[in-house]
Scaffold this motif. Structure first.
Motif, PDB file in Angstrom:
ATOM      1  N   ILE A 173      -0.887   0.149  15.656  1.00 49.90           N
ATOM      2  CA  ILE A 173      -0.524   0.256  14.241  1.00 49.90           C
ATOM      3  C   ILE A 173       0.955   0.633  14.126  1.00 49.90           C
ATOM      4  O   ILE A 173       1.390   1.635  14.707  1.00 49.90           O
ATOM      5  N   SER A 228      -1.462   5.917   8.975  1.00 51.65           N
ATOM      6  CA  SER A 228      -1.888   5.094  10.104  1.00 51.65           C
ATOM      7  C   SER A 228      -3.371   5.235  10.388  1.00 51.65           C
ATOM      8  O   SER A 228      -3.998   4.306  10.918  1.00 51.65           O
ATOM      9  N   GLU A 287     -12.582  -4.299  10.578  1.00 57.14           N
ATOM     10  CA  GLU A 287     -12.346  -5.672  10.137  1.00 57.14           C
ATOM     11  C   GLU A 287     -12.461  -5.806   8.613  1.00 57.14           C
ATOM     12  O   GLU A 287     -13.056  -6.737   8.079  1.00 57.14           O
ATOM     13  N   SER A 297      -3.068  -2.631   2.816  1.00 56.80           N
ATOM     14  CA  SER A 297      -2.798  -2.411   4.235  1.00 56.80           C
ATOM     15  C   SER A 297      -1.313  -2.208   4.495  1.00 56.80           C
ATOM     16  O   SER A 297      -0.930  -1.339   5.290  1.00 56.80           O
ATOM     17  N   VAL A 348      -9.514  -5.318   6.598  1.00 55.80           N
ATOM     18  CA  VAL A 348      -8.174  -5.437   6.019  1.00 55.80           C
ATOM     19  C   VAL A 348      -8.132  -6.524   4.959  1.00 55.80           C
ATOM     20  O   VAL A 348      -7.705  -6.288   3.817  1.00 55.80           O
ATOM     21  N   ASP A 349      -8.569  -7.724   5.298  1.00 58.24           N
ATOM     22  CA  ASP A 349      -8.515  -8.826   4.330  1.00 58.24           C
ATOM     23  C   ASP A 349      -9.393  -8.545   3.121  1.00 58.24           C
ATOM     24  O   ASP A 349      -9.033  -8.871   1.985  1.00 58.24           O
ATOM     25  N   THR A 391      -8.481  -1.796  10.189  1.00 57.32           N
ATOM     26  CA  THR A 391      -8.381  -2.822  11.226  1.00 57.32           C
ATOM     27  C   THR A 391      -9.600  -2.796  12.144  1.00 57.32           C
ATOM     28  O   THR A 391     -10.190  -3.843  12.448  1.00 57.32           O
ATOM     29  N   GLN A 392     -10.000  -1.599  12.566  1.00 56.48           N
ATOM     30  CA  GLN A 392     -11.147  -1.450  13.455  1.00 56.48           C
ATOM     31  C   GLN A 392     -12.429  -1.990  12.814  1.00 56.48           C
ATOM     32  O   GLN A 392     -13.259  -2.615  13.484  1.00 56.48           O
ATOM     33  N   THR A 441      -5.587   3.922  16.070  1.00 60.31           N
ATOM     34  CA  THR A 441      -4.201   3.658  15.672  1.00 60.31           C
ATOM     35  C   THR A 441      -3.383   2.949  16.735  1.00 60.31           C
ATOM     36  O   THR A 441      -2.186   2.723  16.543  1.00 60.31           O
ATOM     37  N   ALA A 448      -4.897   2.694   8.031  1.00 62.77           N
ATOM     38  CA  ALA A 448      -4.579   1.344   8.500  1.00 62.77           C
ATOM     39  C   ALA A 448      -5.378   1.005   9.755  1.00 62.77           C
ATOM     40  O   ALA A 448      -5.914  -0.108   9.881  1.00 62.77           O
ATOM     41  N   GLY A 449      -5.482   1.963  10.677  1.00 63.88           N
ATOM     42  CA  GLY A 449      -6.218   1.717  11.906  1.00 63.88           C
ATOM     43  C   GLY A 449      -7.702   1.568  11.678  1.00 63.88           C
ATOM     44  O   GLY A 449      -8.357   0.702  12.291  1.00 63.88           O
ATOM     45  N   ASP A 506      -7.651  -5.885   0.899  1.00 61.28           N
ATOM     46  CA  ASP A 506      -6.435  -6.431   0.295  1.00 61.28           C
ATOM     47  C   ASP A 506      -6.734  -7.441  -0.805  1.00 61.28           C
ATOM     48  O   ASP A 506      -5.920  -7.641  -1.710  1.00 61.28           O
TER      49      ASP A 506
END
Length: 390
Positions: A332, A183, A193, A174, A195-196, A190-191, A329, A186-187, A199
């Motif tokens: 972001i 972006s 859910e 991320s 990311v974690d 995030t949208q 985005t 990345a967006g 990563d």
């Protein structure tokens, strides 16, 4: 790798006739900053001197000076010893590798960086070694490059190559996406859910669409449910295999995280996954590698094939139309500096081939791993003996 292995054997067989690491550092004027740092820490010189079968990528005095003038170099004053130790480990390759074994075909060499706080790659985080003309170059995180200015300085434990830039420890997926200007990726993560999840995966290969790819199917994105978006993103991930560019083969099929296969096509130096073209290969991340592509992959359209003659591949989502606005985005961050010589990876040249798409500039200030702390400098190498030959 066979040539490198041969060179490795040759170097080790002649190691008895070379000087110790301490003597080599003391005799090399351009490494006086490194020598002073090593000698100032009790026990460090002995620890490094007793190590065997390693390659040290040693930043020159000029490299250290440039690094100390960056935000990351300033972080050294905060005595973030865990991060500094990770940075040092990343400059030590597990094995002895001579410069004449490095060819125009990239190889990915494991370092001693195994701390799971900074990497989740089996066998240690890697650096990419490749010959560009007469130069041997090592690529690290965020496509930063370090050129060898003086090669093959043998010592009793291996070999030292003097480099002109401090290496950058690869960041998580991320953070790399944000730094690279991806972006849209990345967006979307995030949208959905994710990311974690992304990563924290181990040994991953990610095909990351650039922003133009998301814009090309912009009309289809706002109507996706979270589950649908997650399924699309997971179709861009190979879990359990770090597939660097040198491992990709024509007509290779690899399973995606979401299920279904991804098909690799290679023609005239151009590499495609399904119908998407790889614009930028081998962006090293904490848990694997990212290849930037020019199309969003569709898990419901897995048989679509590329048109190698086209400058831009057609979207894999039929009926979708382009939109100028980039979905997901809002909020972001935008990158604060360019990646390599390009404005961002998001705007990579669609006509690039794998051989021509590697950047040629280092990223200032990006070398230290992203972790903070304030522990006394004397602690930095207290456990050096535990990791130097791990």
């Amino acid at each position: 790798m066979a040539a490198i292995a041969s060179a490795q054997d040759n170097t080790m067989s002649n190691s008895s006739s070379t000087m110790s690491l301490v003597d080599l550092l003391g005799a090399t004027e351009s490494l006086s900053s490194l020598a002073a740092a090593v000698m100032s820490v009790p026990g460090l010189a002995e620890t490094l001197g007793s190590a065997t079968n390693i390659t040290i990528l040693a930043p020159s005095n000029d490299a250290f000076e440039s690094f100390t003038e960056t935000p990351s170099g300033g972080a050294l004053a905060a005595n973030d010893t865990t991060a500094i130790q990770a940075l040092l480990q990343y400059h030590i390759i597990n094995g002895t590798y001579l410069s004449n074994a490095v060819t125009e075909t990239p190889v990915f060499l494991p370092t001693l960086l195994n701390d799971t706080a900074y990497t989740n790659v089996t066998g240690g985080q890697v650096v990419e070694a490749v010959r560009q003309g007469e130069n041997v170059v090592f690529y690290s995180g965020l496509l930063s490059n370090s050129s060898v200015t003086t090669a093959d300085q043998n010592f009793t434990g291996g070999v030292v190559h003097i480099i002109d830039t401090v290496l950058t420890v690869p960041q998580n997926v991320s953070s790399t996406a944000i730094a690279a200007g991806l972006s849209g990726v990345a967006g979307a993560l995030t949208q959905a859910e994710l990311v974690d999840t992304v990563d924290s995966l181990m040994d991953v290969t990610i095909f990351a669409p650039n922003n133009s790819a998301f814009q090309a199917i912009g009309s289809a994105l706002p109507n996706l449910t979270m589950a649908e978006l997650a399924g699309i993103l997971q179709y861009h991930v190979i879990n359990g295999t770090v597939a660097y560019s040198s491992m990709l083969e024509n007509e290779m099929k690899v399973p995606a995280l979401s299920g279904g296969d991804l098909t690799i096509t290679i023609e005239d130096g151009a590499v495609f996954v399904n119908s998407a073209k790889v614009l930028i290969p081998d962006v090293l991340v904490a848990n694997g590698v990212v290849h930037v592509i020019d199309n969003v992959l569709n898990p419901n359209n897995t048989t679509v094939m590329p048109d190698p003659t086209a400058s831009v591949q057609m979207p894999a989502f039929s009926g979708a139309s382009s939109m100028e606005d980039l979905a997901f985005t809002s909020g972001i961050p935008t990158p604060t500096m360019p990646v390599g010589t390009m404005p961002t990876m998001a705007e990579a040249d669609p006509n690039a081939t794998m051989a021509s798409s590697t950047t040629t500039s280092a990223i200032p200030g990006a070398a230290l791993p992203m972790r903070t702390g304030a522990i006394g400098a004397a602690v930095l190498f207290a456990g050096a003996g535990a990791w130097i030959n791990a």
